[in-house]
Design a protein around this motif. Structure first.
Motif, mmCIF file in Angstrom:
data_model
loop_
_atom_site.group_PDB
_atom_site.id
_atom_site.type_symbol
_atom_site.label_atom_id
_atom_site.label_comp_id
_atom_site.label_asym_id
_atom_site.label_seq_id
_atom_site.Cartn_x
_atom_site.Cartn_y
_atom_site.Cartn_z
ATOM 1 N N GLN A 186 35.671 35.467 29.165
ATOM 2 C CA GLN A 186 34.940 35.793 30.393
ATOM 3 C C GLN A 186 35.335 37.169 30.938
ATOM 4 O O GLN A 186 34.482 37.925 31.425
ATOM 5 C CB GLN A 186 35.201 34.709 31.449
ATOM 6 C CG GLN A 186 34.517 33.384 31.162
ATOM 7 C CD GLN A 186 34.779 32.367 32.250
ATOM 8 O OE1 GLN A 186 35.605 32.597 33.137
ATOM 9 N NE2 GLN A 186 34.069 31.234 32.188
ATOM 10 N N GLN A 187 36.599 37.471 30.864
ATOM 11 C CA GLN A 187 37.024 38.793 31.331
ATOM 12 C C GLN A 187 36.393 39.896 30.492
ATOM 13 O O GLN A 187 35.937 40.923 31.017
ATOM 14 C CB GLN A 187 38.552 38.892 31.279
ATOM 15 C CG GLN A 187 39.265 38.078 32.356
ATOM 16 C CD GLN A 187 40.767 38.186 32.268
ATOM 17 O OE1 GLN A 187 41.298 38.723 31.281
ATOM 18 N NE2 GLN A 187 41.457 37.657 33.277
ATOM 19 N N THR A 188 36.374 39.683 29.175
ATOM 20 C CA THR A 188 35.746 40.686 28.310
ATOM 21 C C THR A 188 34.269 40.825 28.616
ATOM 22 O O THR A 188 33.728 41.942 28.698
ATOM 23 C CB THR A 188 35.954 40.299 26.841
ATOM 24 O OG1 THR A 188 37.344 40.169 26.570
ATOM 25 C CG2 THR A 188 35.359 41.352 25.919
ATOM 26 N N LEU A 189 33.579 39.708 28.777
ATOM 27 C CA LEU A 189 32.160 39.753 29.073
ATOM 28 C C LEU A 189 31.889 40.420 30.411
ATOM 29 O O LEU A 189 30.962 41.239 30.543
ATOM 30 C CB LEU A 189 31.596 38.325 29.059
ATOM 31 C CG LEU A 189 30.084 38.194 29.298
ATOM 32 C CD1 LEU A 189 29.311 38.949 28.240
ATOM 33 C CD2 LEU A 189 29.678 36.722 29.332
ATOM 34 N N ARG A 190 32.686 40.087 31.435
ATOM 35 C CA ARG A 190 32.483 40.725 32.742
ATOM 36 C C ARG A 190 32.744 42.224 32.688
ATOM 37 O O ARG A 190 32.049 43.013 33.325
ATOM 38 C CB ARG A 190 33.413 40.068 33.783
ATOM 39 C CG ARG A 190 32.941 38.707 34.243
ATOM 40 C CD ARG A 190 33.661 38.306 35.530
ATOM 41 N NE ARG A 190 35.086 38.208 35.337
ATOM 42 C CZ ARG A 190 35.720 37.075 35.008
ATOM 43 N NH1 ARG A 190 35.014 35.958 34.824
ATOM 44 N NH2 ARG A 190 37.031 37.050 34.844
ATOM 45 N N ARG A 191 33.749 42.613 31.909
ATOM 46 C CA ARG A 191 34.062 44.027 31.798
ATOM 47 C C ARG A 191 32.924 44.801 31.114
ATOM 48 O O ARG A 191 32.553 45.887 31.539
ATOM 49 C CB ARG A 191 35.369 44.208 31.031
ATOM 50 C CG ARG A 191 35.853 45.635 30.989
ATOM 51 C CD ARG A 191 37.329 45.729 30.614
ATOM 52 N NE ARG A 191 37.638 44.966 29.417
ATOM 53 C CZ ARG A 191 38.357 43.843 29.416
ATOM 54 N NH1 ARG A 191 38.808 43.358 30.555
ATOM 55 N NH2 ARG A 191 38.622 43.204 28.280
ATOM 56 N N ARG A 219 41.563 30.862 26.194
ATOM 57 C CA ARG A 219 40.438 31.464 25.469
ATOM 58 C C ARG A 219 39.254 31.744 26.400
ATOM 59 O O ARG A 219 38.614 32.796 26.322
ATOM 60 C CB ARG A 219 39.982 30.519 24.360
ATOM 61 C CG ARG A 219 40.964 30.311 23.241
ATOM 62 C CD ARG A 219 40.266 29.672 22.075
ATOM 63 N NE ARG A 219 41.085 28.876 21.232
ATOM 64 C CZ ARG A 219 41.590 27.681 21.439
ATOM 65 N NH1 ARG A 219 41.395 27.138 22.609
ATOM 66 N NH2 ARG A 219 42.292 27.029 20.556
ATOM 67 N N VAL A 220 38.960 30.808 27.258
ATOM 68 C CA VAL A 220 37.815 30.990 28.157
ATOM 69 C C VAL A 220 38.028 32.182 29.097
ATOM 70 O O VAL A 220 37.125 33.001 29.321
ATOM 71 C CB VAL A 220 37.567 29.702 28.953
ATOM 72 C CG1 VAL A 220 36.521 29.931 30.049
ATOM 73 C CG2 VAL A 220 37.123 28.588 28.033
#
Length: 795
Positions: A333-338, A328-329
């Motif tokens: 995080q990947q979505t937020l960075r993208r 989940r983390v």
């Protein structure tokens, strides 16, 4: 549970290997840096010591007035050279082989013979004269030419020829049996002195490679601990040399050969570096650096295995929970960075596009699918005299007009506005244009809404009512999807400018730049062309008027003077008057030929007839000779005609009038150049046509080239006059006429003007004129001939 345990073991093993890879990368990074610093130190020390020793010794050899053993010994004793690093210094004289005996007598030497014939074909010798050894002893050379040694020959020749310092291949020095190299450098040319008469010298310094490089490495490691000093072993290879020229092995020197770093196992993992010495003609030296076992072991720890054990134990308990939470983390995080990366990219692209748009020196206007202005850069607003708030949602036709610009008429001015339907109408003031702009803002256009893609000429309709000539380029945007554009409006005074998002589609991008200066230059150039054409026509009419008004009267005067029945006492004056009249006729004929003015032929036109080409050309030459018969007889010229080369070929459809005028003019040049009692040979040949010889006529109408040659027996005065004539530019013959160059044997006539008229007439007929001296002597022992060749077309 088994699945969880396997995942934990894999994670533990991965972390252990990762930690081990970090240790490996750290080791490689430190080892690489240490090797590079060491190799660069070796290169720097070698280059600095070599240049320092050679430059100092060469400066001493150039500045010392008299080179002697005593001076060299004083220099070697007082110099700052490290005597442990160099073998010996030498001064060698560079002489021609012819000076060998003088060198032997001067320095009491005996130059050795060359048993291998290595320098047999050399024209110079390089003989060692003075030697100074590292122990402080000096001696005179033994007469050995250094060029006879194959180890020294190439670098010495490179030094002499390129004036650059060089190095020999490695060699064993005789006295200490150590491996080293000899360095060579040219000495600046000396002035001869009573004690040193030879001016060219080469200095040589022998360097001990082992001591030099060992001291360098120890100096580099002195500031560090034993870890750096014992980090690696080093081997240096010289290209083409079978053995290493230098070896540094801390393990063998410390604990014996059994612990040597240079083992097959170590050699399999070593790294090789290239040491590029700046020596002309030498390949880079190859340096091998091998890490020691102790150095490698210091970068290996037990922590990877400890980490493996800890992670394995923890993974048995929490592997499954960690896996789910980590999933989940990682996803969040990947979505937020993208999302953040996309926002930063959009901001960057917006800033870049704005900066690029404003930096463009040309005007740029953005249009939507209705032809309304969506945006413009500062250059476009400055050219039009508007602000962006005034042009927002205004049709482009209110600012830009696409129409051809007439560059032929000077001071052309365009001023136009548009009615409420978008149709162009005349406007006489800036106020009417501004009113039309306000009208266009609220009007839907029924005319074509956008501009035609491509490059066009046009006008900028400025706010003050004036126009500006421009060249504009219209490009259509292929992607017509709707985008949100930000449009600026004019805020109240003191208020911040708001941004209003509008759903509009970008359809076209228009770039334009000011071409008013280019239009003005084109108009001026057109005016100059018209003025030049009018001037040429006026000059041609003037020459035609002068020739037409004077030529026929002067020719009639010649006829009248020749037929006058004067008394014997007045015959001399009549001859002078007749000669003057002929001079006027010849001068006008030359002026007309040079200016291209049509004029009556001085003799009757020769009919082509049905005979051969030789008969036709013979009639033309006979008519031309008859016209100049009096001058030929007066100078007792020996004229001979040879037309045998023409053979019996038929006569082409040639223009006899033009050919007769050219032949007559060529004979006239020859008569004016000839000395009294000179020999004149006239010949004619034909050859196939070549397009490179034509200037005015199409090659599709050519049949043959007629090569007409007039040869004069050569004299110094005739050759000098003809050489002075041919100095003119072939593209504009006569541009630098020397009107003082008169004909031979008469005060009348001008050779320069007649030759220039001949060249012009031949060029107009599509031919060329060639002048060449002939060095062959005749049977009577004459000194040669001058040939004047005229090549014309037989059409």
């Amino acid at each position: 549970m088994s699945l969880v345990l396997l995942i934990g073991l894999a994670a533990a093993l991965g972390l252990s290997l990762w930690f081990r890879s970090i240790e490996r990368k750290t080791f490689l990074r430190d080892f690489t840096n240490t090797c590079q610093v060491s190799v660069r130190s070796l290169e720097t020390v070698f280059a600095v010591r070599s240049i320092q020793y050679l430059t100092n010794l060469a400066s001493f050899a150039h500045a010392t007035s008299d080179l002697s053993l005593e001076r060299l010994g004083q220099y070697g004793t007082r110099s700052s050279f490290d005597r442990n690093l160099f073998y010996r210094m030498m001064l060698a004289a560079v002489i021609d082989k012819a000076q060998a005996g003088e060198l032997e007598r001067w320095y009491n030497l005996t130059i050795w013979s060359n048993p291998d014939n290595l320098a047999e074909n050399d024209t110079i010798m390089c003989v060692g004269v003075y030697l100074w050894a590292g122990d402080g002893s000096t001696s005179r050379g033994v007469g050995w030419s250094l060029l006879t040694d194959d180890l020294r020959r190439k670098p010495i020749l490179d030094t002499i020829n390129s004036n650059h310092w060089t190095s020999s291949t490695p060699m064993l020095f005789l006295d200490n049996h150590k491996l080293g190299v000899s360095l060579y450098m040219n000495v600046a040319p000396r002035d001869p002195t009573p004690l040193t008469p030879f001016t060219r010298w080469v200095v040589s310094v022998g360097l001990n490679l082992h001591d030099l490089f060992t001291n360098t490495l120890l100096s580099a490691f002195r500031a560090n601990d034993d870890l750096k000093r014992n980090a690696f072993a080093l081997r240096m290879h010289y290209p083409g040399y079978p053995e290493p020229v230098f070896i540094y092995d801390p393990a063998s020197t410390r604990a014996g050969a059994n612990n040597s770093t240079l083992t097959p196992e170590s050699l399999a993992t070593h790294e090789t570096y290239v040491l590029p010495f700046v020596v002309k003609g030498l390949d880079p030296w190859r340096v091998e650096c091998i890490p020691t076992k102790a150095y490698r072991h210091q970068y290996g720890t037990v922590w990877p295995w400890v980490l493996f054990a800890i992670v394995t134990a923890v993974s048995i308990v929490a592997a499954e929970l960690a896996r789910r939470g980590l999933k989940r983390v990682v996803a969040s995080q990947q979505t937020l960075r993208r999302v953040r990366a996309q926002e930063r990219l959009l901001d960057t692209l917006r800033d870049y596009s704005k900066a690029i748009t404003q930096a463009i020196p040309d005007g740029m206007v953005l249009l939507d699918s209705d032809g309304l202005i969506m945006g413009a850069n500062d250059a476009a607003l400055e050219m039009a005299g508007y602000s962006m708030g005034q042009l927002d949602r205004v049709h482009v036709s209110a600012v830009l007009s696409v129409q051809p610009i007439n560059t032929a008429e000077p001071n052309e001015h365009f001023s136009a506005t548009f009615d409420e339907d978008g149709v162009e109408a005349t406007a006489s003031s800036g106020s009417s244009l501004r009113s039309s702009v306000s009208t266009l803002r609220a009007t839907s256009f029924r005319s074509p809404s956008t501009l035609v893609s491509g490059t066009h000429d046009g006008l900028v309709l400025r706010r003050d009512g004036s126009t500006l000539a421009i060249q504009l380029s219209v490009s259509a945007v292929e992607d017509s999807t709707e985008r949100t554009m930000t449009t600026a409006t004019t805020p109240p005074p003191g208020a911040a400018q708001p941004e209003i998002p509008l759903r509009r589609r970008l359809a076209q991008v228009v770039l334009f730049h000011d071409i008013s200066e280019r239009v003005e230059h084109m108009r001026k150039a057109a005016g100059l062309q018209r003025s030049a054409a009018e001037s040429a026509r006026a000059r041609r009419r003037l020459l035609q008027l002068v020739v037409g008004s004077v030529y026929e009267d002067a020719q009639d005067m010649v006829v009248d003077l020749n037929s006058a029945n004067a008394k014997d006492a007045a015959r001399g004056e009549l001859d002078d008057a007749c000669e003057a009249a002929w001079h006027v006729v010849d001068t006008l004929n030359d002026v007309a030929g040079y200016s291209g003015v049509e004029m009556p032929c001085p003799v009757d036109r020769v009919e082509v007839g049905s005979g051969t080409l030789a008969e036709f050309v013979g009639r033309v030459i006979e008519s031309a000779l008859e016209l100049r018969r009096s001058k030929i007889n007066a100078r007792a010229l020996d004229v001979a005609v040879d037309l045998a080369a023409l053979g019996s070929r038929p006569v082409p459809a040639a223009s006899s009038t033009a050919l007769l005028a050219i032949v007559t003019k060529a004979i006239e040049v020859a008569v004016k150049l000839a000395e009294p009692q000179a020999q004149c040979r006239i010949a004619a040949t034909t050859s196939p046509p070549a397009t490179a010889t034509t200037t005015r006529r199409s090659s599709t109408n050519m049949t043959e080239l007629l090569k007409f040659t007039v040869s004069l027996s050569r004299t110094s005065s005739s050759a000098s006059a003809l050489q002075q004539l041919t100095r003119d530019d072939a593209s504009d013959p006569g541009a630098g006429l020397d009107l003082t160059l008169g004909s031979r044997g008469s005060e009348f006539g001008n050779v320069s003007l007649t030759y220039a008229a001949l060249v012009k007439m031949v060029q107009l007929a599509g031919g060329r004129v060639e002048v060449a001296p002939q060095s062959a002597t005749t049977g009577s022992g004459e000194s040669g001939w001058i040939e004047l060749t005229v090549i014309v077309l037989l059409i």
